[in-house]
Design a protein around this motif. Structure first.
Motif, PDB file in Angstrom:
ATOM      1  N   ALA A  56       0.839  -1.194   0.000  1.00  0.00           N
ATOM      2  CA  ALA A  56       0.000   0.000   0.000  1.00  0.00           C
ATOM      3  C   ALA A  56       0.873   1.243   0.000  1.00  0.00           C
ATOM      4  O   ALA A  56       1.958   1.267   0.604  1.00  0.00           O
ATOM      5  CB  ALA A  56      -0.920   0.016   1.224  1.00  0.00           C
ATOM      6  N   ILE A  57       0.390   2.264  -0.694  1.00  0.00           N
ATOM      7  CA  ILE A  57       0.988   3.600  -0.679  1.00  0.00           C
ATOM      8  C   ILE A  57      -0.116   4.541  -0.217  1.00  0.00           C
ATOM      9  O   ILE A  57      -1.085   4.787  -0.939  1.00  0.00           O
ATOM     10  CB  ILE A  57       1.515   4.012  -2.068  1.00  0.00           C
ATOM     11  CG1 ILE A  57       2.563   3.007  -2.555  1.00  0.00           C
ATOM     12  CG2 ILE A  57       2.094   5.426  -2.027  1.00  0.00           C
ATOM     13  CD1 ILE A  57       2.983   3.196  -4.004  1.00  0.00           C
ATOM     14  N   PHE A  58      -0.005   5.060   0.994  1.00  0.00           N
ATOM     15  CA  PHE A  58      -1.062   5.873   1.574  1.00  0.00           C
ATOM     16  C   PHE A  58      -0.950   7.338   1.179  1.00  0.00           C
ATOM     17  O   PHE A  58      -1.956   8.024   1.015  1.00  0.00           O
ATOM     18  CB  PHE A  58      -1.041   5.737   3.100  1.00  0.00           C
ATOM     19  CG  PHE A  58      -1.225   4.322   3.567  1.00  0.00           C
ATOM     20  CD1 PHE A  58      -2.469   3.709   3.520  1.00  0.00           C
ATOM     21  CD2 PHE A  58      -0.154   3.578   4.028  1.00  0.00           C
ATOM     22  CE1 PHE A  58      -2.643   2.404   3.939  1.00  0.00           C
ATOM     23  CE2 PHE A  58      -0.317   2.270   4.453  1.00  0.00           C
ATOM     24  CZ  PHE A  58      -1.568   1.686   4.404  1.00  0.00           C
ATOM     25  N   THR A  59       0.282   7.819   1.039  1.00  0.00           N
ATOM     26  CA  THR A  59       0.511   9.197   0.608  1.00  0.00           C
ATOM     27  C   THR A  59       0.984   9.153  -0.835  1.00  0.00           C
ATOM     28  O   THR A  59       2.108   8.733  -1.117  1.00  0.00           O
ATOM     29  CB  THR A  59       1.557   9.884   1.512  1.00  0.00           C
ATOM     30  OG1 THR A  59       1.096   9.840   2.864  1.00  0.00           O
ATOM     31  CG2 THR A  59       1.779  11.319   1.096  1.00  0.00           C
ATOM     32  N   LYS A  60       0.121   9.553  -1.745  1.00  0.00           N
ATOM     33  CA  LYS A  60       0.381   9.356  -3.170  1.00  0.00           C
ATOM     34  C   LYS A  60       1.415  10.320  -3.736  1.00  0.00           C
ATOM     35  O   LYS A  60       1.997  10.063  -4.779  1.00  0.00           O
ATOM     36  CB  LYS A  60      -0.913   9.499  -3.977  1.00  0.00           C
ATOM     37  CG  LYS A  60      -2.065   8.624  -3.491  1.00  0.00           C
ATOM     38  CD  LYS A  60      -1.711   7.145  -3.543  1.00  0.00           C
ATOM     39  CE  LYS A  60      -2.901   6.291  -3.101  1.00  0.00           C
ATOM     40  NZ  LYS A  60      -2.551   4.850  -3.040  1.00  0.00           N
ATOM     41  N   GLN A  61       1.641  11.425  -3.032  1.00  0.00           N
ATOM     42  CA  GLN A  61       2.608  12.412  -3.499  1.00  0.00           C
ATOM     43  C   GLN A  61       3.289  13.057  -2.302  1.00  0.00           C
ATOM     44  O   GLN A  61       2.653  13.362  -1.303  1.00  0.00           O
ATOM     45  CB  GLN A  61       1.904  13.474  -4.338  1.00  0.00           C
ATOM     46  CG  GLN A  61       2.812  14.559  -4.884  1.00  0.00           C
ATOM     47  CD  GLN A  61       2.068  15.526  -5.784  1.00  0.00           C
ATOM     48  OE1 GLN A  61       1.684  15.186  -6.898  1.00  0.00           O
ATOM     49  NE2 GLN A  61       1.864  16.746  -5.303  1.00  0.00           N
ATOM     50  N   ARG A  62       4.580  13.222  -2.381  1.00  0.00           N
ATOM     51  CA  ARG A  62       5.345  13.922  -1.354  1.00  0.00           C
ATOM     52  C   ARG A  62       6.292  14.918  -2.029  1.00  0.00           C
ATOM     53  O   ARG A  62       6.737  14.688  -3.164  1.00  0.00           O
ATOM     54  CB  ARG A  62       6.174  12.959  -0.507  1.00  0.00           C
ATOM     55  CG  ARG A  62       5.377  12.014   0.382  1.00  0.00           C
ATOM     56  CD  ARG A  62       6.319  11.125   1.184  1.00  0.00           C
ATOM     57  NE  ARG A  62       5.580  10.072   1.865  1.00  0.00           N
ATOM     58  CZ  ARG A  62       5.203  10.134   3.147  1.00  0.00           C
ATOM     59  NH1 ARG A  62       5.517  11.198   3.867  1.00  0.00           N
ATOM     60  NH2 ARG A  62       4.543   9.135   3.709  1.00  0.00           N
TER      61      ARG A  62
END
Length: 344
Positions: free
Chosen positions: A207-213
């Protein structure tokens, strides 16, 4: 040893300054003669701090210098294959930082070039967390006291990515890190070290919870590398690998491995540096590590000994690196294909 072994540094990040430079400088007859870093300013700073006589304008200058015998590559994984191949072709021994490469294809390219130059030492920086315990773990496994191993558990969680506002480091930048995810590679490398076995198939979910950093320069980056990752693997004898990695842990972080056999088990507490052995009933006792069996960091010494004494590389060979990159690639393929089972 009457002729100095001359080392050139390509990349001088945290591990190079903390470990490699002091390690090389402590070995008689070894000279670090040149350094190249991302900027000339940073290279000059390192050169001044560690009394390195020359700053090279480019990494190619290090590779092409006939007065340099070996290179230490301390860059991000995106440059490992290119630099390693160039250095080997130029007749240089290579110590390359982990993870080996961004992908299995790049790792295999590095191994192929090494095989074409068997007179040159090609070594990867190994996973260091278990060094004090490895010899004792090997001894216990070799004794057969645990019986056949049924399960290998790997568990590493931190809270480093729990906050969506945390800037992306190079480890979250797919262009730099590739398919390497969390602490997947170094934990699997430890399991390979202890058991000598690769899984034959696996299923992975992520899972990737924060799609953009934002990165440290403030640029927005899409996040492609998992923040939470679980793997179920099978060995050829139907024993299992169960692995869990997370960067979004908001309870106490975990760092451990467990080996469950038919007659007993081992619990490797990497947070405390402790080893615990259980019998079949689950009664657990701490294993005291004899001082003479307690290993430590000696990566640079091993590299130099392999060059001077033609000793085979054990921690960590390019062949072993390809094994953990094959696992890394299979995990990536599985979770990106709707948890498909991948046969290695």
């Amino acid at each position: 040893m009457s002729t100095p072994l001359r080392i050139g540094l390509i990349g001088a990040g945290g591990n190079t300054r903390l470990q490699h430079l002091p390690g090389f400088k402590a070995i008689p007859g070894v000279e670090v003669v040149a350094v190249s870093n991302r900027s000339r300013e940073s290279a000059e700073k390192v050169a001044k701090e560690f009394a390195i006589p020359r700053v090279a304008a480019t990494w190619q200058e290090i590779v092409e210098d006939k007065g340099i015998d070996a290179v230490c590559i301390g860059t991000w994984p995106n440059m490992h294959a290119k630099m390693t191949v160039a250095a080997l072709r130029a007749g240089k021994h290579v110590l390359c930082e982990a993870r080996m490469a961004r992908s299995l294809a790049e790792a295999e390219l590095m191994l192929a070039e090494s095989n074409l130059n068997p007179n040159l030492v090609a070594q990867l920086v190994p996973a260091p967390m278990s060094f004090p315990l490895d010899a004792t773990i090997d001894e216990i496994l070799a004794s057969g006291v645990l019986g056949p191993i049924r399960e290998v558990h790997l568990n590493c969680t931190t809270g480093g990515l729990a906050d969506a506002a945390t800037p992306a480091s190079w480890r979250q930048d797919h262009s730099l890190s590739g398919k390497n995810s969390l602490y997947l590679g170094i934990y699997y490398e430890m399991a390979l070290r202890w058991t000598g076995r690769e899984v034959s198939s696996l299923v992975a979910d992520a899972a990737i919870f924060t799609k953009q950093r934002n990165d440290t320069a403030g640029r927005a980056l899409p996040m492609l590398i998992p923040e939470s990752l679980t793997i179920l693997g099978r060995y050829h004898d139907d024993s299992r690998l169960i692995a869990n990695f997370s960067g979004v842990e908001t309870t106490a972080p975990r760092a451990e491995a467990r080996l469950n056999g038919t007659k007993g088990g081992l619990r490797v507490d990497l947070t405390r540096g402790e080893l615990w052995k259980s019998d079949a009933a689950g009664r657990e006792q701490r294993v005291e590590i004899a001082p003479e069996k307690k290993g430590s960091w000696r990566v640079e010494a091993d590299f130099v000994e392999s060059i001077r004494e033609r000793k085979p590389v054990t921690l960590t060979s390019f062949a072993a690196g390809v094994r953990y990159m094959r696992f890394t690639e299979a995990v990536w393929e599985s979770w990106n294909n709707d948890r498909a089972r991948v046969v290695l």
